[in-house]
Motif scaffolding. Sequence first.
Motif, PDB file in Angstrom:
ATOM      1  N   VAL A  38       0.813  -1.217   0.000  1.00 31.43           N
ATOM      2  CA  VAL A  38       0.000   0.000   0.000  1.00 31.43           C
ATOM      3  C   VAL A  38       0.847   1.267   0.000  1.00 31.43           C
ATOM      4  CG1 VAL A  38      -1.964  -1.115   1.126  1.00 31.43           C
ATOM      5  CG2 VAL A  38      -0.181  -0.063   2.531  1.00 31.43           C
ATOM      6  N   ARG A  90       2.490   6.867  -8.255  1.00 30.84           N
ATOM      7  CA  ARG A  90       1.266   6.148  -7.944  1.00 30.84           C
ATOM      8  C   ARG A  90       0.087   6.579  -8.812  1.00 30.84           C
ATOM      9  NH1 ARG A  90       1.224   3.737  -2.770  1.00 30.84           N
ATOM     10  NH2 ARG A  90      -0.992   4.204  -2.552  1.00 30.84           N
ATOM     11  N   GLU A 104      -2.922  -0.549  -5.705  1.00 30.30           N
ATOM     12  CA  GLU A 104      -2.817   0.759  -5.064  1.00 30.30           C
ATOM     13  C   GLU A 104      -2.341   1.853  -6.014  1.00 30.30           C
ATOM     14  OE1 GLU A 104      -3.811   1.257  -1.994  1.00 30.30           O
ATOM     15  OE2 GLU A 104      -4.282  -0.873  -1.740  1.00 30.30           O
TER      16      GLU A 104
END
Length: 341
Positions: free
Chosen positions: A159, A170, A208
């Motif tokens: 995560v 991300r 994630e």
Amino acid sequence: MLQVGLIGAGYFSRFHIDAWQRLHEVNLLAIAETDESRREILASELPEIKLYGSAEDLLSENQLDILDIATPPSAHRTILRDAVNGVKMIVCQKPFCVSLSEAEEIAEMVKGSKSTLVIHENFRFQPWYRKIKSIICSGELGEVLQAQFRLRPGDGAGVDAYFDRQPYFRNMKRFLIHETGIHWIDVFRFLFGIPQTIYGDLRRLNPEISGEDAGYFIFGYADGQRAVFDGNRLLDHSADNHRLTMGEFVVEGTKATITLNGDAELFLRNRGEKEGQKIDYDIGLKGFGGDCVFNFQKHIADFCLGRGELENSVENYLPNLVLENLIYESALTGRRCRVEM
């Protein structure tokens, strides 16, 4: 002394700063950074360098020989529009711009200006690839038939993936190839030239993040040679420092095979032999990735001082982005794409 201005003081810019400061014919004059906390850190660590809160202020108040842009791609177009014609040599970090069309627009703008634009693609300046290139050119491998790089940095699981170093990873819709695999698109071009065909197979393993973090691409060449990129950011490889080479590389020829391991050791095994012989060369353990940032920036400074030919000008670099787009197209359609350039 070449006067240099740097825009952007994020994680990777520290390698830019270190390299400019180690070049004896260069003066890192000024840095622009929008984040106030980063400017405060810079002020305490580098009191001799002028600091600015915006690229506009840096450009308006300094006469520069080289502008080094080390910002995320979304900022490239605005900064480049302000800098073109005002700075003779502009260096822009990769990924270059947010799309191929934006990159082509910038390249066309630079073409009619007084500026030279170079893309900061430094992996081809890693000493192991320079050494591999010289061995290929010597004919020692014979005819090269196959090459494969296995990307295994081991930093993409869980995560909290990428938060510590480059959290914007991300949210990138195109990640593995656009941000990371582009290095090996350029390395394969440096070693083997532009391919005739491309096949891509990409997937996302970590839920994630937004983009793909694993996959393959295969470059096919007219003589039957294949160059394969096998990337997976969740898995690691055997190395003291997983970010030194970021993986393992094998180049196989009709006479011999070269192997690069995770500690940047090169071995050459002649056909028919059981063991390979270690190749002696300067790995370069300062800075990042065999000191490739320093090697690249020295290359830029040497060119500005009238020494050597220029690699990775924007005109030379644009084919990398064409190849990148074809990898994504192939992955989307499930078909091998022909390269037209």
